[in-house]
Design an enzyme around this catalytic site. Sequence first.
Site, PDB file in Angstrom:
ATOM      1  N   LYS A 283       0.843  -1.201   0.000  1.00  0.00           N
ATOM      2  CA  LYS A 283       0.000   0.000   0.000  1.00  0.00           C
ATOM      3  C   LYS A 283       0.876   1.247   0.000  1.00  0.00           C
ATOM      4  O   LYS A 283       1.861   1.306   0.747  1.00  0.00           O
ATOM      5  CB  LYS A 283      -0.862  -0.024   1.277  1.00  0.00           C
ATOM      6  CG  LYS A 283      -2.116   0.821   1.204  1.00  0.00           C
ATOM      7  CD  LYS A 283      -3.211   0.097   0.474  1.00  0.00           C
ATOM      8  CE  LYS A 283      -4.593   0.674   0.730  1.00  0.00           C
ATOM      9  NZ  LYS A 283      -5.591  -0.029  -0.123  1.00  0.00           N
TER      10      LYS A 283
ATOM     11  N   THR B  72      -4.502  -5.153   1.302  1.00  0.00           N
ATOM     12  CA  THR B  72      -3.678  -3.960   1.526  1.00  0.00           C
ATOM     13  C   THR B  72      -4.451  -2.946   2.371  1.00  0.00           C
ATOM     14  O   THR B  72      -3.858  -2.150   3.096  1.00  0.00           O
ATOM     15  CB  THR B  72      -3.226  -3.321   0.194  1.00  0.00           C
ATOM     16  OG1 THR B  72      -4.370  -2.876  -0.531  1.00  0.00           O
ATOM     17  CG2 THR B  72      -2.437  -4.314  -0.637  1.00  0.00           C
ATOM     18  N   ASP B  73      -5.776  -3.016   2.309  1.00  0.00           N
ATOM     19  CA  ASP B  73      -6.587  -2.154   3.175  1.00  0.00           C
ATOM     20  C   ASP B  73      -6.342  -2.492   4.652  1.00  0.00           C
ATOM     21  O   ASP B  73      -6.260  -1.598   5.496  1.00  0.00           O
ATOM     22  CB  ASP B  73      -8.070  -2.322   2.825  1.00  0.00           C
ATOM     23  CG  ASP B  73      -8.929  -1.302   3.542  1.00  0.00           C
ATOM     24  OD1 ASP B  73      -8.766  -0.096   3.271  1.00  0.00           O
ATOM     25  OD2 ASP B  73      -9.733  -1.704   4.411  1.00  0.00           O
TER      26      ASP B  73
ATOM     27  N   PHE C 163      31.774  27.186 -12.772  1.00  0.00           N
ATOM     28  CA  PHE C 163      31.836  25.914 -13.497  1.00  0.00           C
ATOM     29  C   PHE C 163      32.657  26.166 -14.749  1.00  0.00           C
ATOM     30  O   PHE C 163      32.206  26.839 -15.681  1.00  0.00           O
ATOM     31  CB  PHE C 163      30.437  25.393 -13.842  1.00  0.00           C
ATOM     32  CG  PHE C 163      30.470  24.047 -14.516  1.00  0.00           C
ATOM     33  CD1 PHE C 163      30.992  22.938 -13.861  1.00  0.00           C
ATOM     34  CD2 PHE C 163      30.015  23.883 -15.816  1.00  0.00           C
ATOM     35  CE1 PHE C 163      31.057  21.688 -14.474  1.00  0.00           C
ATOM     36  CE2 PHE C 163      30.076  22.633 -16.440  1.00  0.00           C
ATOM     37  CZ  PHE C 163      30.584  21.541 -15.764  1.00  0.00           C
TER      38      PHE C 163
ATOM     39  N   ARG D 293      28.262  31.859 -11.128  1.00  0.00           N
ATOM     40  CA  ARG D 293      26.883  31.525 -11.506  1.00  0.00           C
ATOM     41  C   ARG D 293      25.971  31.501 -10.279  1.00  0.00           C
ATOM     42  O   ARG D 293      26.407  31.152  -9.178  1.00  0.00           O
ATOM     43  CB  ARG D 293      26.833  30.184 -12.243  1.00  0.00           C
ATOM     44  CG  ARG D 293      27.361  29.019 -11.436  1.00  0.00           C
ATOM     45  CD  ARG D 293      27.235  27.717 -12.225  1.00  0.00           C
ATOM     46  NE  ARG D 293      27.777  26.590 -11.468  1.00  0.00           N
ATOM     47  CZ  ARG D 293      27.619  25.328 -11.809  1.00  0.00           C
ATOM     48  NH1 ARG D 293      26.938  25.005 -12.892  1.00  0.00           N
ATOM     49  NH2 ARG D 293      28.135  24.363 -11.078  1.00  0.00           N
TER      50      ARG D 293
ATOM     51  N   ILE E 138      28.849  21.100  -8.849  1.00  0.00           N
ATOM     52  CA  ILE E 138      27.954  20.445  -7.888  1.00  0.00           C
ATOM     53  C   ILE E 138      28.588  19.140  -7.415  1.00  0.00           C
ATOM     54  O   ILE E 138      28.472  18.767  -6.249  1.00  0.00           O
ATOM     55  CB  ILE E 138      26.572  20.205  -8.511  1.00  0.00           C
ATOM     56  CG1 ILE E 138      25.940  21.531  -8.936  1.00  0.00           C
ATOM     57  CG2 ILE E 138      25.653  19.486  -7.524  1.00  0.00           C
ATOM     58  CD1 ILE E 138      24.658  21.376  -9.736  1.00  0.00           C
ATOM     59  N   GLN E 139      29.287  18.451  -8.340  1.00  0.00           N
ATOM     60  CA  GLN E 139      29.965  17.203  -7.964  1.00  0.00           C
ATOM     61  C   GLN E 139      30.841  17.429  -6.732  1.00  0.00           C
ATOM     62  O   GLN E 139      30.803  16.660  -5.766  1.00  0.00           O
ATOM     63  CB  GLN E 139      30.847  16.705  -9.129  1.00  0.00           C
ATOM     64  CG  GLN E 139      30.089  16.053 -10.280  1.00  0.00           C
ATOM     65  CD  GLN E 139      29.686  17.024 -11.374  1.00  0.00           C
ATOM     66  OE1 GLN E 139      29.428  18.195 -11.106  1.00  0.00           O
ATOM     67  NE2 GLN E 139      29.595  16.543 -12.614  1.00  0.00           N
TER      68      GLN E 139
ATOM     69  N   ASN F  67      20.786  20.098 -10.983  1.00  0.00           N
ATOM     70  CA  ASN F  67      21.269  21.442 -11.286  1.00  0.00           C
ATOM     71  C   ASN F  67      20.101  22.271 -11.816  1.00  0.00           C
ATOM     72  O   ASN F  67      19.542  21.958 -12.863  1.00  0.00           O
ATOM     73  CB  ASN F  67      22.365  21.348 -12.351  1.00  0.00           C
ATOM     74  CG  ASN F  67      22.988  22.687 -12.653  1.00  0.00           C
ATOM     75  OD1 ASN F  67      22.574  23.708 -12.111  1.00  0.00           O
ATOM     76  ND2 ASN F  67      23.990  22.683 -13.510  1.00  0.00           N
TER      77      ASN F  67
END
Length: 315
Positions: free
Chosen positions: A13, A73-74, A183, A200, A248-249, A275
């Site tokens: 669920k 699943t209820d 960058f 940036r 970002i790496q 990004n």
Amino acid sequence: MKNGSERIMYYGKGDVWVYRSYAKPLTNLTLIPESGFVGRDNVLFGMNIKVAVSGEKFITSFTEGDNTMVVATDSMKNFILRKAGEYEGATAEGFLAFASRKLLETYPQMTGVKMTADQVAFDVLPVPGAKGFENGNLVYRYSQNEHPTAKVEIARTEEGTAILEHEGGIADLKLIKVIGSSFAGFVRDEYTTLPESYDRPLFIFLDIAWSYEAVEDALDSDLGRYVAAEQIRDIAHTVFHEQHSPSIQNLIYRIGQRALQRFPQLKEIRFESNNRTWETILEQATTGEGKVFTEPRPPYGFQGFSMTKRDLEGL
Ligand SMILES: O=c1[nH]c(=O)c2[nH]c(=O)[nH]c2[nH]1
């Protein structure tokens, strides 16, 4: 979830929304310089849970339409909600482990349970008090910002149950650094149109998840080694603030280093970043300081990275 025969077979669920009031407060955190976060009152403890169960006995429900072993699943949804009333702990990881174990204890045909949760963050609101503003404990703001996450996978064993996998995390963290990100130096060839940038406006989406050396530390905050998602969140923005980022790496690597230094109880930390750097429309505002930006056009870039304590060697 694969079973012994390597066949994929599970059912469960999703969107099981659980709100428990007056759960045990989260305290006993290790305080770190990057974060003023000291705990959650858990006056409201909210989770959106997804549960999946597995077991060989379910095969005939798929192959023959035989539902004799099938727990609806209820009913799983009802089970989880009732267990929220019995839970005595303060962490989502602990609740998932508690409810998963109870499922295995109750239904012998289940041999594996996997649960994930997106926690609902309820922001504490300042209200006027005798000594200025103080934290209210009646009205909370349902936050649409980043939120803690949790994952637990358990299996039946000869002795009882064992936790195969666990994870704490934070999802949907969105951070923008106005200046101080570059960058440059990337491959330049016939396909390159992107100019090098030295300042940036770096906007990132970040999902972070971590696992512990000792799983009990993730479940039971009384042991004093629980890591709150808010602390990792605060490490992320502090490292972003403090350091110039060449990519970002490299930024997520540095966030990971700091988190593993602060919390030696962690075994691994994983990142998935997007990004979303704004597009610069005006390099110089016509009047006054600053630039003008807009949302970037699709597509977007992403990075994935995992780290362990081995990444701290030589620091
Ligand atoms: O931090 C970044 N890493 C990349 O790999 C990349 N690629 C790109 O076009 N912009 C960026 N930014």
